[in-house]
Scaffold this active site. Structure first.
Site, PDB file in Angstrom:
ATOM      1  N   CYS A 182     -16.537  -9.483   4.750  1.00 39.75           N
ATOM      2  CA  CYS A 182     -16.590 -10.943   4.698  1.00 39.75           C
ATOM      3  C   CYS A 182     -18.016 -11.407   4.935  1.00 39.75           C
ATOM      4  O   CYS A 182     -18.874 -10.632   5.348  1.00 39.75           O
ATOM      5  CB  CYS A 182     -15.677 -11.540   5.753  1.00 39.75           C
ATOM      6  SG  CYS A 182     -16.200 -11.097   7.413  1.00 39.75           S
ATOM      7  N   CYS A 188     -19.216 -10.897   8.449  1.00 37.04           N
ATOM      8  CA  CYS A 188     -19.552  -9.508   8.767  1.00 37.04           C
ATOM      9  C   CYS A 188     -20.983  -9.213   8.347  1.00 37.04           C
ATOM     10  O   CYS A 188     -21.701  -8.478   9.018  1.00 37.04           O
ATOM     11  CB  CYS A 188     -18.654  -8.530   8.009  1.00 37.04           C
ATOM     12  SG  CYS A 188     -16.926  -8.883   8.114  1.00 37.04           S
ATOM     13  N   ASP A 230       7.313  12.012  -5.473  1.00 40.40           N
ATOM     14  CA  ASP A 230       7.500  12.720  -4.213  1.00 40.40           C
ATOM     15  C   ASP A 230       8.422  11.841  -3.382  1.00 40.40           C
ATOM     16  O   ASP A 230       8.557  10.656  -3.653  1.00 40.40           O
ATOM     17  CB  ASP A 230       6.133  12.879  -3.543  1.00 40.40           C
ATOM     18  CG  ASP A 230       6.263  13.375  -2.121  1.00 40.40           C
ATOM     19  OD1 ASP A 230       6.996  14.347  -1.927  1.00 40.40           O
ATOM     20  OD2 ASP A 230       5.642  12.788  -1.230  1.00 40.40           O
ATOM     21  N   ASP A 258       1.472  17.516  -2.293  1.00 37.09           N
ATOM     22  CA  ASP A 258       1.542  17.044  -3.672  1.00 37.09           C
ATOM     23  C   ASP A 258       0.227  17.245  -4.414  1.00 37.09           C
ATOM     24  O   ASP A 258       0.144  17.044  -5.613  1.00 37.09           O
ATOM     25  CB  ASP A 258       1.869  15.547  -3.706  1.00 37.09           C
ATOM     26  CG  ASP A 258       3.202  15.247  -3.066  1.00 37.09           C
ATOM     27  OD1 ASP A 258       4.147  15.984  -3.358  1.00 37.09           O
ATOM     28  OD2 ASP A 258       3.280  14.289  -2.281  1.00 37.09           O
TER      29      ASP A 258
END
Lengths: 49, 709
Positions: free
Chosen positions: B21, B24, B426, B609
């Site tokens: 942001c 920040c 999965d 996976d």
């Protein structure tokens, strides 16, 4: 048609200035953070970074 | 703004994932500027990085990271993994500069060409042509380089891509125009050559942006996981150590909720391990001193010390990563759509140019006129529209996917996603949410709830968390307990008004196990039961229905036990479900499908996976997935809702349709332009108009993808 001898260099110069400005803006990283720059204009005490 | 202040300064780029942001940005810059020795600091909100120039004698990258840490920002210096991003930034700037130069030249040459078309004659026309040439030739030499290089690379391995006809057309047009201007002829194609490069560079730039954007998203996803461990030396002192620096025999401390950084043996403490990443088993299993732990497992309860037996490349995690790598290589390089088209298009166009040129030479024996015709054919067929079709559609589609929280790693994945005919899911973490759902419990007014909530909030076990969450939802106040302790592998115990209360597994807290997942609360007044089922992820039912409606085959591949799989299969309406599959079994399943000519989309999140994700035709994984899965998957979605899978498939199909439409536009354009060029009717004016018109149509067609739902 001698006017061409004046106008062609003039138009090329104008275009050249635009190109030079573009190259300058690119060299100074002005396209790297378009998202951040839109907020920076809103900050008053922008440090001279 | 210039950052290089002579030899005394050094530059560092820090990756700051939390930089999200405007506020920040100021905080990050202030924190960095506060470090002694920092010359300048600039935060980049787009890339979530900060570029810092500092004096290496006074400070270093570690101080910068610490300073940001104090402000609450996780930061890491860009390491070799991220160097690719920096290189791609350079390519970005380079392409943009070439594009700027081409744009400048195209505008000026066009202005001059307009004068020629409006009837300039004799020496005036020659003057205008020469000036055009003076602008165009350096531009072609500079801005055309990406195409020349790529064409040369393709030709040197004896194949053709789109850049071959592009380079040929641009070079021939420039050379021919110089020749024509020198003999004061009427037509010069400088404008066409420059415009071609300008349009094509736009496509090239968009393509690069799409890929770079996707890659930085991937880097960011990878950086979400911590990469440090707590080392305990024999004298009992603790220090933070980077995972890469761990060695065999070291003792590390692992706190609850942390992922185990390396393979090892538990030397001290009891715990429960979530092995889902390795085995796919959804319920945690207890572990005690002497048990093996593997990198990537999630530790849920207790505090343990482990002696490391294997690190880095030697771990089970790395073993699976290698399996992923092998599967990736085995898949081979699939062709990009545009290259497939190029392989048909290029020979046809070149043959037509040759035929036209030979025909004209035989008809009137004028070699120069014959060359002129060949150039005209090559220019009008130069695949502007074709080269723009794919990048523009991909750019718009990527932006749409991004707005739905779906990151795309490469445009190729978008093409592959549109081709799938089977979707394999999965189970744990993909079809089901990360936490189980409470299906049977005491009524809200039962005092058992208060006790259960108080005990459950002391544990990080998934079932405890589910109880605590449910209590919160029902607005129940936990009872006041004292002496709450957690017994790893069993449950939580506490003291209510001097009486012992327990919340835990059947057999420990109360009567022995019955079917399914259950937690028992035992108090002096009796026992209460909490029953759980795996919660099917939001949107899973709708997604499987939507995908089947599109004629796709669905399947579940799970490492979990049969009962749990059957339950989820029934809930989601997916008939084809396989249970107890190891990573290798999933891989074999996919390879069998591939050998049968099927194209499978694999959706998965676990480490187990990884190989399957890499081997599948296309793959997706949620952002909560393991690093291995996120690296292997072509698309990553951040939403909790599984609907992202159906949405991504829909956008991919629409994008594919748009690309084919654009190819259609290009085909119609060529069908009109080629005969005209072969007949010698294409003047520079017509070439310029036709090229611009087809390019603009293709771009507009791509933009339509933005709005339609």
């Amino acid at each position: 048609m001698t006017i061409l001898a004046v106008l062609i260099p003039v138009s090329l110069c104008l275009g050249g200035i635009g190109l030079a400005a573009f190259v300058w803006s690119l060299r100074t990283h002005q396209y790297e953070d378009l998202e951040g720059d839109q907020y920076r204009t809103l900050f008053r005490d922008e440090p001279d970074a | 703004m210039p950052l290089d202040n002579g030899s005394a300064s050094e530059q560092a780029i820090l990756l700051v994932p939390g930089l999200k942001c405007a506020a920040c940005m100021t905080r990050v810059e202030a924190a960095l500027n506060g470090v002694q020795g920092v010359i300048s600091a600039r935060a980049n909100l787009t890339a979530h990085t900060a570029r810092v120039a500092f004096d290496p004698d006074v400070t270093g990258a570690e101080d910068l990271v610490t300073a940001l840490g104090r402000e609450g920002f996780d930061a890491r210096p860009m390491d070799s993994v991220h160097l690719g991003v920096a290189a791609s930034d350079r390519v970005d700037r380079d392409l943009l500069l070439r594009l700027g130069v081409a744009g400048f030249a195209a505008m000026n040459v066009m202005l001059l060409s307009v004068s020629v078309w409006s009837g300039a004659e004799a020496s005036t026309r020659d003057l205008l042509h020469w000036v055009s040439g003076l602008i165009a030739l350096p531009t072609v030499a500079y801005s055309g380089q990406p195409f020349f290089k790529s064409a040369f690379a393709a030709l040197s391995v004896r194949c053709v891509n789109m850049d071959v006809p592009i380079s040929l057309a641009v070079i021939l047009a420039s050379a021919n125009s110089v020749l024509e201007t020198a003999r004061s002829a009427e037509h010069a194609y400088f404008d066409a050559a420059v415009m071609l490069i300008f349009f094509l560079l736009i496509g090239r730039y968009l393509e690069h942006r799409t890929r770079a954007g996707a890659r930085s998203a991937a880097v960011e996803l990878m950086s979400m996981t911590g990469r440090t461990a707590m080392r305990v030396t024999p004298d009992g002192t603790k220090s933070v150590i980077a995972v890469g620096d761990l060695e065999r025999g070291m003792i590390i401390e692992i706190t609850p909720g942390e992922r185990i950084p390396a393979d090892g043996l538990i030397s001290h403490g009891r715990t429960e391990l979530d092995r889902a990443l390795i085995t796919g088993e959804s319920l945690p299993e207890p572990a005690a001193p002497g048990d093996a732990v593997h990198a990537g497992m999630l530790k849920l309860t207790g505090l343990i010390h482990a002696e490391i037996s294997a690190t880095g490349d030697g771990t089970l995690l790395a073993e699976i990563a290698r399996l992923v790598d092998a599967a990736e290589r085995g898949k081979g390089r699939l062709d990009r759509l545009a290259d497939k088209v190029a392989r048909i298009y290029v020979p046809i166009v070149h043959a037509l140019a040759a035929i036209a040129s030979i025909g004209w030479f035989l008809a009137n024996g004028d070699a120069l006129a014959a060359l002129q015709i060949a150039v005209a054919v090559l220019i009008v067929t130069c695949p502007c529209a074709l080269a723009l079709a794919v990048p523009t559609v991909h750019t718009v589609a990527t932006a749409r996917l991004f707005s739905q929280g779906i990151f795309l790693k490469d445009g190729v994945d978008l093409e592959r996603l549109a081709e799938i005919d089977t979707v394999a899911f999965d189970k744990t973490g993909t079809l089901t949410g990360p936490e189980p759902e409470l299906i049977a419990a005491p009524a809200s007014n039962d005092p058992a709830w208060g006790v259960a909530a108080a005990l459950a909030s002391a544990s990080r076990h998934p079932l405890s968390r589910a109880v605590a969450r449910e209590a919160g939802l029902r607005g129940l106040v936990p009872s006041a307990l004292n002496g709450v302790t957690e017994h790893a592998g069993s449950g939580v115990e506490g003291n209510l008004n001097g009486c012992r209360v327990r919340l835990g597994r059947p057999g420990w807290a109360g009567p022995a196990a019955r079917d399914g997942m259950e937690v028992i609360l035992s108090q002096p007044s009796g026992t209460s039961s909490f029953k759980f089922a795996e919660e099917v992820r939001t949107g899973a039912v709708e997604t499987s229905a939507a995908l089947s409606a599109r004629g796709l085959d669905l399947a579940i591949l799970s490492g979990d036990g049969q009962a749990a799989v059957t339950q989820v299969a029934a809930a989601t309406g997916i008939g084809n479900a396989s249970s107890q599959m190891h990573p290798g079994d999933k891989l074999a399943w996919l390879q069998a499908r591939r050998d049968a000519g099927r194209k499978v989309l694999m959706v998965g999140d676990g480490l187990n996976d990884g190989p399957a994700l890499a081997a599948a035709h296309c793959s997706m994984s949620p952002a909560s997935a393991s690093d291995v899965a996120k690296t292997a998957a072509g698309l990553v979605f951040t939403a909790d809702n599984l609907g992202a899978v159906a949405e991504a498939h829909r956008i991919a199909c629409t994008a594919r349709r748009r690309i084919f439409q654009s190819f259609g536009i290009a085909a119609v354009y060529n069908a009109i332009a080629i005969p005209l060029a072969m007949a010698g009717q294409v003047t520079p004016l017509i070439a310029a108009l036709a090229m611009s018109a087809s390019s603009i149509l293709v771009v507009l067609n791509a933009l339509r993808l933005r709005g339609n739902r």
